[in-house]
Motif scaffolding. Structure first.
Motif, PDB file in Angstrom:
ATOM      1  N   PRO A 474      -9.692 -16.461   4.832  1.00 30.84           N
ATOM      2  CA  PRO A 474      -9.938 -15.373   5.788  1.00 30.84           C
ATOM      3  C   PRO A 474      -8.666 -14.575   6.037  1.00 30.84           C
ATOM      4  N   VAL A 475      -8.850 -13.288   6.213  1.00 30.27           N
ATOM      5  CA  VAL A 475      -7.714 -12.411   6.473  1.00 30.27           C
ATOM      6  C   VAL A 475      -7.157 -12.725   7.860  1.00 30.27           C
ATOM      7  N   GLU A 477      -5.521 -12.382  11.462  1.00 29.08           N
ATOM      8  CA  GLU A 477      -5.739 -11.378  12.504  1.00 29.08           C
ATOM      9  C   GLU A 477      -4.630 -10.336  12.497  1.00 29.08           C
ATOM     10  N   ALA A 479      -2.906  -9.353   9.937  1.00 27.39           N
ATOM     11  CA  ALA A 479      -3.111  -8.465   8.794  1.00 27.39           C
ATOM     12  C   ALA A 479      -4.207  -7.448   9.073  1.00 27.39           C
ATOM     13  N   LEU A 480      -5.282  -7.902   9.739  1.00 24.15           N
ATOM     14  CA  LEU A 480      -6.364  -6.975  10.094  1.00 24.15           C
ATOM     15  C   LEU A 480      -5.858  -5.885  11.034  1.00 24.15           C
ATOM     16  N   LEU A 481      -5.076  -6.296  12.034  1.00 22.55           N
ATOM     17  CA  LEU A 481      -4.528  -5.315  12.974  1.00 22.55           C
ATOM     18  C   LEU A 481      -3.588  -4.352  12.266  1.00 22.55           C
ATOM     19  N   THR A 482      -2.749  -4.896  11.347  1.00 24.16           N
ATOM     20  CA  THR A 482      -1.811  -4.042  10.614  1.00 24.16           C
ATOM     21  C   THR A 482      -2.563  -3.030   9.759  1.00 24.16           C
ATOM     22  N   ALA A 483      -3.618  -3.496   9.062  1.00 26.16           N
ATOM     23  CA  ALA A 483      -4.393  -2.585   8.215  1.00 26.16           C
ATOM     24  C   ALA A 483      -5.067  -1.500   9.055  1.00 26.16           C
ATOM     25  N   ARG A 484      -5.614  -1.902  10.210  1.00 31.15           N
ATOM     26  CA  ARG A 484      -6.264  -0.912  11.064  1.00 31.15           C
ATOM     27  C   ARG A 484      -5.264   0.112  11.591  1.00 31.15           C
ATOM     28  N   LYS A 487      -4.280   2.495   8.792  1.00 27.32           N
ATOM     29  CA  LYS A 487      -5.327   3.483   8.571  1.00 27.32           C
ATOM     30  C   LYS A 487      -5.268   4.580   9.630  1.00 27.32           C
TER      31      LYS A 487
END
Length: 558
Positions: A474-475, A477, A479-484, A487
């Motif tokens: 799973p990615v 958290e 990394a998800l925040l960084t990607a968002r 973007k």
């Protein structure tokens, strides 16, 4: 006898008799824990000897909790008074009260502290409610006094017999203001939720159906403080209704610890209360912690490995951390002999056991747990997953509408509707207390608290992914925040570039307009000069003509 069906804590459906105008039938045992309280205990027993409740239905058990000078029974005491000592192995108020409960023979147990002086109709006022429903907990009404010069026991009896209890002591300005405010704000507690009602449970004077109190195991004798808070919480889960009766008055001689040193008491109690009372959400803010009593007791029946694991993993990843999940299945029946590991007919069960048997949050059991003290119970069929915030939103909905159960339709099969279900423990217990032969539990829950059906998908319940467990980790958290954020930053950069281009265009247009304006100013200036020149030339021409005319008039031609 039909058991009254009280909705929530609205005991207004009960019609208590007027004091002195009814005939009691239930026996009551008054339990008095005492530790070095001989002087005030003498007043308590004197007041009990002058109660309006029939003497043949009242007995008293005084429990000496290790007093430095052993407690003795005074001359002025009810005829059925016994003195016992706390058994070895423990100490404290809860330990002493439990010893009294174990020895009590009454249908009702009234716990009275050894510094309480009840009014004449104190016991009668409380017991009249117990004659109406077998699951009410009645709370007495307390007036505080400094008790600097207490009266003699004989004076107490005389005051009670004369109806002059109000003059026994000077009234202290201190009160249980917070409790009285809660009672006032909730229509005498009739509109209070179970969590709110439990907050006003103060054990200095309170009465309980003996059978109900024993059914929940009595008091938590591991506690030396906060035992009233913990007991009130468990009584709510057992389906009890709390009735504060202002006519069940009593004097409290001296101020209790809760009023003398609030900060120190709170500091001591908080860890014990946090572990045992899930309602106190503000005490459970430590991330990742597990507690003695969970907020939610979840049950998932063991099915296929992937289905069951997906459901369990989603529940354990809930935004509510204090969830205890029971996986039910025939775990003890799994054969232990030689078998083909990959073609084992019990392979899925073995894989589930291997996955969860060492996780303390996931007990493996053959049946769903009974007698849980968690305030909420959730059942989810395997193969369905909850989003992280689903459980928290479901509980908020249940609390907002004071519901007993929320059923979530997931699918419809030839066998019927597949559903998940969130129940309030208090509602399940209350339904069991009032059930008559032929009653359907859901009909009772609806009548006592309310039951609602909803679409599971709208609350975030979905079928598990086709591939489970996922093959990729799973990615994180972060990394998800960084990607968002990246973007969003890219989008903002594009917007900034577009704005810069627009500003540059505007600047070019402004420069062109400035040059045009300069040319027009130059033209305007040249036109002005030309106009001035022409005007001057015209003026000279007119002047010349005027001079000629004057000359011609002065010197006419011959």
């Amino acid at each position: 006898m039909t058991v009254p069906r009280i909705r929530g804590n609205d005991f207004g459906v009960l019609d208590p008799p007027e004091l002195g105008a009814w005939e009691p039938e239930l026996a009551v045992t008054v339990v008095i824990p005492a530790h070095d309280r001989q002087e005030t205990l003498d007043l308590t027993l004197a007041a009990l000897s002058a109660q309006s409740y029939p003497a043949h239905l009242l007995d008293v058990i005084v429990v000496d909790d290790g007093s430095a000078t052993p407690i003795r029974l005074p001359a002025l005491a009810p005829g059925g008074t016994k003195l016992i000592s706390s058994p070895p192995g423990g100490w404290g108020r809860a330990w002493a009260v439990q010893a009294g409960l174990d020895a009590a023979a009454g249908d009702v147990v009234l716990v009275l502290d050894a510094d309480m002086v009840p009014h004449r109709r104190h016991v009668e006022a409380q017991l009249r409610w117990h004659h109406l429903a077998p699951y009410v907990v009645v709370l007495g009404w307390i007036d505080f006094t400094s008790g600097a010069e207490p009266p003699a026991p004989e004076q107490v009896v005389q005051a009670l017999e004369a109806g002059a209890e109000d003059g026994l002591f000077p009234l202290s300005p201190h009160r249980h203001d917070w409790a009285e405010q809660i009672i006032h704000d909730h229509d005498g507690l009739r509109t209070a939720s179970g969590a709110t009602a439990a907050r006003v449970h103060v054990g200095a004077t309170a009465s309980y159906p003996a059978a109900l109190l024993r059914s929940i195991g009595g008091l938590d004798t591991s506690l030396v403080l906060a035992e009233d808070t913990e007991l009130g919480y468990r009584l709510v889960q057992a389906g009890a209704v709390f009735v504060p009766d202002p006519q069940a008055r009593a004097w409290h001689v001296g101020l209790p610890t809760a009023m003398r040193d609030v900060a120190a008491l709170k500091r001591y109690n908080d860890p014990y209360v946090a572990d045992r009372v899930p309602y106190r959400r503000y005490l459970r803010r430590d991330p990742g912690r597990q507690w003695l009593v969970p907020y939610v007791e979840a049950v998932v029946p063991a099915g296929g490995y992937e289905d069951t694991r997906a459901t369990a993993d989603a529940l354990l990843a809930s935004s509510i951390p204090d969830v205890r999940l029971t996986l039910t299945g025939p775990w003890p029946a799994l054969p232990t002999g030689r078998r083909s590991p990959l073609r084992d007919p019990d392979l899925d069960l073995r894989l589930l056991k291997a996955t969860f048997e060492h996780d303390p949050r996931v007990p493996l059991a053959t049946e769903p747990p009974t007698g849980t003290t968690a305030p909420f119970r959730l059942t989810v069929p395997p193969g369905w997953t909850l989003s992280p915030g689903t459980l928290e939103r479901l509980i908020a909905h249940l609390d907002e509408h004071d519901l007993g159960s929320l059923c979530l339709a997931l699918d419809e099969t030839p066998q019927g509707v597949v559903a998940a279900r969130l129940d309030r423990t208090a509602a399940l217990s209350r339904a069991a207390l009032v059930a008559a032969p032929g009653d359907h539990p859901d009909d009772l829950i609806d009548a006592l608290y309310g039951l609602e059906w909803a679409d599971g998908a709208s609350w975030g319940l979905r079928r598990r992914p086709d591939v489970y467990p996922p093959r990729r980790p799973p990615v994180a958290e972060l990394a998800l925040l960084t990607a968002r954020h990246e973007k969003e930053l890219t989008l903002h950069r594009k917007r900034v570039a577009a704005l810069r281009a627009e500003i540059a265009q505007l600047r070019r247009e402004a420069a062109k307009n400035g040059r045009d304006a300069s040319r027009w100013r130059d033209k305007a200036e040249s036109w002005r000069r030309e106009a001035v020149r022409l005007a001057r030339e015209q003026d000279r021409t007119v002047l010349k003509r005027a001079v000629r005319r004057v000359r011609d008039l002065a010197f006419p031609a011959h």
